[in-house]
Design a protein around this motif. Structure first.
Motif, mmCIF file in Angstrom:
data_model
loop_
_atom_site.group_PDB
_atom_site.id
_atom_site.type_symbol
_atom_site.label_atom_id
_atom_site.label_comp_id
_atom_site.label_asym_id
_atom_site.label_seq_id
_atom_site.Cartn_x
_atom_site.Cartn_y
_atom_site.Cartn_z
ATOM 1 N N SER A 64 -2.126 -62.486 -12.688
ATOM 2 C CA SER A 64 -2.271 -61.572 -13.805
ATOM 3 C C SER A 64 -3.331 -60.521 -13.525
ATOM 4 C CB SER A 64 -2.658 -62.363 -15.051
ATOM 5 O OG SER A 64 -2.920 -61.485 -16.122
ATOM 6 N N ALA A 65 -3.199 -59.395 -14.227
ATOM 7 C CA ALA A 65 -4.209 -58.345 -14.182
ATOM 8 C C ALA A 65 -4.818 -58.150 -15.568
ATOM 9 C CB ALA A 65 -3.596 -57.045 -13.674
ATOM 10 N N VAL A 66 -4.690 -59.174 -16.416
ATOM 11 C CA VAL A 66 -5.258 -59.131 -17.757
ATOM 12 C C VAL A 66 -6.581 -59.893 -17.726
ATOM 13 C CG1 VAL A 66 -4.919 -59.781 -20.166
ATOM 14 C CG2 VAL A 66 -2.980 -59.004 -18.802
ATOM 15 N N SER A 113 -8.571 -53.742 -10.732
ATOM 16 C CA SER A 113 -9.688 -52.779 -10.712
ATOM 17 C C SER A 113 -9.631 -51.877 -11.936
ATOM 18 C CB SER A 113 -9.632 -51.935 -9.438
ATOM 19 O OG SER A 113 -9.757 -52.730 -8.290
ATOM 20 N N ALA A 114 -8.437 -51.408 -12.254
ATOM 21 C CA ALA A 114 -8.271 -50.538 -13.419
ATOM 22 C C ALA A 114 -8.578 -51.291 -14.716
ATOM 23 C CB ALA A 114 -6.857 -49.970 -13.458
ATOM 24 N N ALA A 117 -12.353 -51.487 -14.981
ATOM 25 C CA ALA A 117 -12.885 -50.156 -15.303
ATOM 26 C C ALA A 117 -12.616 -49.798 -16.762
ATOM 27 C CB ALA A 117 -12.274 -49.115 -14.376
ATOM 28 N N ASP A 118 -11.421 -50.112 -17.230
ATOM 29 C CA ASP A 118 -11.065 -49.828 -18.622
ATOM 30 C C ASP A 118 -11.940 -50.624 -19.587
ATOM 31 O OD1 ASP A 118 -9.360 -48.590 -20.642
ATOM 32 O OD2 ASP A 118 -8.551 -50.617 -20.930
ATOM 33 N N ALA A 119 -12.195 -51.883 -19.254
ATOM 34 C CA ALA A 119 -13.044 -52.715 -20.117
ATOM 35 C C ALA A 119 -14.476 -52.166 -20.150
ATOM 36 C CB ALA A 119 -13.037 -54.154 -19.621
ATOM 37 N N PHE A 120 -14.975 -51.703 -19.014
ATOM 38 C CA PHE A 120 -16.312 -51.100 -18.997
ATOM 39 C C PHE A 120 -16.344 -49.822 -19.827
ATOM 40 C CE2 PHE A 120 -17.632 -53.851 -15.492
ATOM 41 C CZ PHE A 120 -18.961 -54.045 -15.823
ATOM 42 N N GLU A 121 -15.300 -49.021 -19.695
ATOM 43 C CA GLU A 121 -15.243 -47.774 -20.468
ATOM 44 C C GLU A 121 -15.174 -48.065 -21.972
ATOM 45 O OE1 GLU A 121 -13.103 -43.460 -19.821
ATOM 46 O OE2 GLU A 121 -12.445 -45.178 -18.650
ATOM 47 N N ASN A 122 -14.384 -49.040 -22.355
ATOM 48 C CA ASN A 122 -14.291 -49.418 -23.769
ATOM 49 C C ASN A 122 -15.602 -49.991 -24.296
ATOM 50 O OD1 ASN A 122 -11.645 -48.576 -23.980
ATOM 51 N ND2 ASN A 122 -10.800 -50.605 -23.538
ATOM 52 N N GLN A 125 -19.410 -47.637 -21.080
ATOM 53 C CA GLN A 125 -19.747 -47.024 -19.793
ATOM 54 C C GLN A 125 -19.006 -45.691 -19.664
ATOM 55 O OE1 GLN A 125 -21.768 -48.139 -17.366
ATOM 56 N NE2 GLN A 125 -21.225 -46.778 -15.709
ATOM 57 N N ASP A 126 -19.689 -44.671 -19.168
ATOM 58 C CA ASP A 126 -19.066 -43.363 -18.938
ATOM 59 C C ASP A 126 -18.034 -43.507 -17.820
ATOM 60 O OD1 ASP A 126 -18.373 -40.734 -18.562
ATOM 61 O OD2 ASP A 126 -20.379 -40.043 -18.054
ATOM 62 N N GLY A 127 -16.803 -43.139 -18.085
ATOM 63 C CA GLY A 127 -15.729 -43.284 -17.104
ATOM 64 C C GLY A 127 -15.930 -42.489 -15.836
ATOM 65 N N GLU A 128 -16.662 -41.392 -15.915
ATOM 66 C CA GLU A 128 -16.915 -40.579 -14.718
ATOM 67 C C GLU A 128 -17.949 -41.223 -13.798
ATOM 68 O OE1 GLU A 128 -17.901 -36.613 -15.804
ATOM 69 O OE2 GLU A 128 -16.030 -36.302 -16.886
ATOM 70 N N MET A 129 -18.587 -42.280 -14.255
ATOM 71 C CA MET A 129 -19.599 -42.962 -13.462
ATOM 72 C C MET A 129 -19.081 -44.282 -12.904
ATOM 73 S SD MET A 129 -22.901 -42.102 -15.831
ATOM 74 C CE MET A 129 -24.012 -43.001 -14.789
ATOM 75 N N ILE A 130 -17.765 -44.452 -12.890
ATOM 76 C CA ILE A 130 -17.141 -45.666 -12.360
ATOM 77 C C ILE A 130 -16.407 -45.324 -11.072
ATOM 78 C CG2 ILE A 130 -15.448 -47.483 -12.773
ATOM 79 C CD1 ILE A 130 -16.006 -47.183 -15.766
#
Length: 163
Positions: A64-66, A113-114, A117-122, A125-130
Motif C-alpha cells: 500500500s501507499a496509504v 514519497s508523494a 509529502a502530502d501529509a507534511f504539506e497538510n 510544511q511549505d510544499g516548496e521546501m519538500i
C-alpha cells in the motif's frame, strides 16, 4: 575614402584566445590561503537540523501507499519541531513480487514519497521546501536499509533571500 578593416584575421583570433587562457591562468593562481578557504567553504555539508528514520512497515502496509495512523501522528509532531526547514524524503526501494500486481516497484516508491509529502504539506510544511529523493532507475535492486528517512536542513542565506 578608405574602407576600414571589418573582419578578424586569424592572428586576431589567436591573440584573443591567448588572452583568455592567460586570464584563466592568473585567476587560478590565488594564494594558497585563499584556495584553502574556498575549498573548505565548498566542502561544508548542509546543516542537518533533524533526521528521522522509520521502518517502512510503520508507515505503510505491504503493498500500500496509504499512510498508517501512526505515520500521520508522527508527521504532525515532526512538523511542529521543524518549521521553515528544507525536508528531504527518502523511501527505500522494496522487492517487487509477482503477487504485487497493483503497484510496480518504482510506482510504489513514487506513491509512498508523494503520500508522505502530502501529509507534511497538510500538517503545515511549505510544499516548496519538500524534496523527494527518488531512485535513479525505474527498477532497481531493493535497498538493504529498509527505512524511510526524513531529513531536515536549515535554509541557506541564498535560499532564504529567494523566498
Amino acid at each position: 575614402m578608405h574602407a576600414s578593416r571589418t573582419t578578424l584575421s586569424f592572428l586576431d583570433l589567436a591573440l584573443m584566445l591567448l588572452s583568455a587562457f592567460a586570464y584563466a591562468h592568473f585567476v587560478n593562481l590565488a594564494d594558497p590561503e585563499t584556495r584553502q578557504k574556498l575549498s573548505e567553504q565548498s566542502a561544508q555539508a548542509p546543516d542537518i537540523q533533524g533526521n528521522y528514520d522509520y521502518d517502512t512497515d510503520a508507515f505503510f502496509s505491504d503493498s500500500s501507499a496509504v499512510l498508517t495512523r501512526f505515520a500521520r501522528q508522527e508527521i504532525a509532531e515532526i512538523v511542529l519541531a521543524h518549521e521553515s526547514q528544507l525536508l528531504t524524503i527518502s523511501v527505500p526501494v522494496a522487492l517487487e513480487s509477482r503477487d504485487d500486481l497493483r503497484l510496480r516497484q518504482w510506482e510504489k516508491v513514487a506513491a509512498r514519497s508523494a503520500a508522505i509529502a502530502d501529509a507534511f504539506e497538510n500538517a503545515g510544511q511549505d510544499g516548496e521546501m519538500i524534496i523527494l529523493n527518488m531512485p535513479d532507475k525505474l527498477i532497481s535492486q531493493a535497498d538493504r536499509k529498509k527505512q524511510i528517512s526524513l531529513t531536515f536542513r536549515s535554509m541557506e542565506k541564498g535560499q532564504a533571500d529567494k523566498r
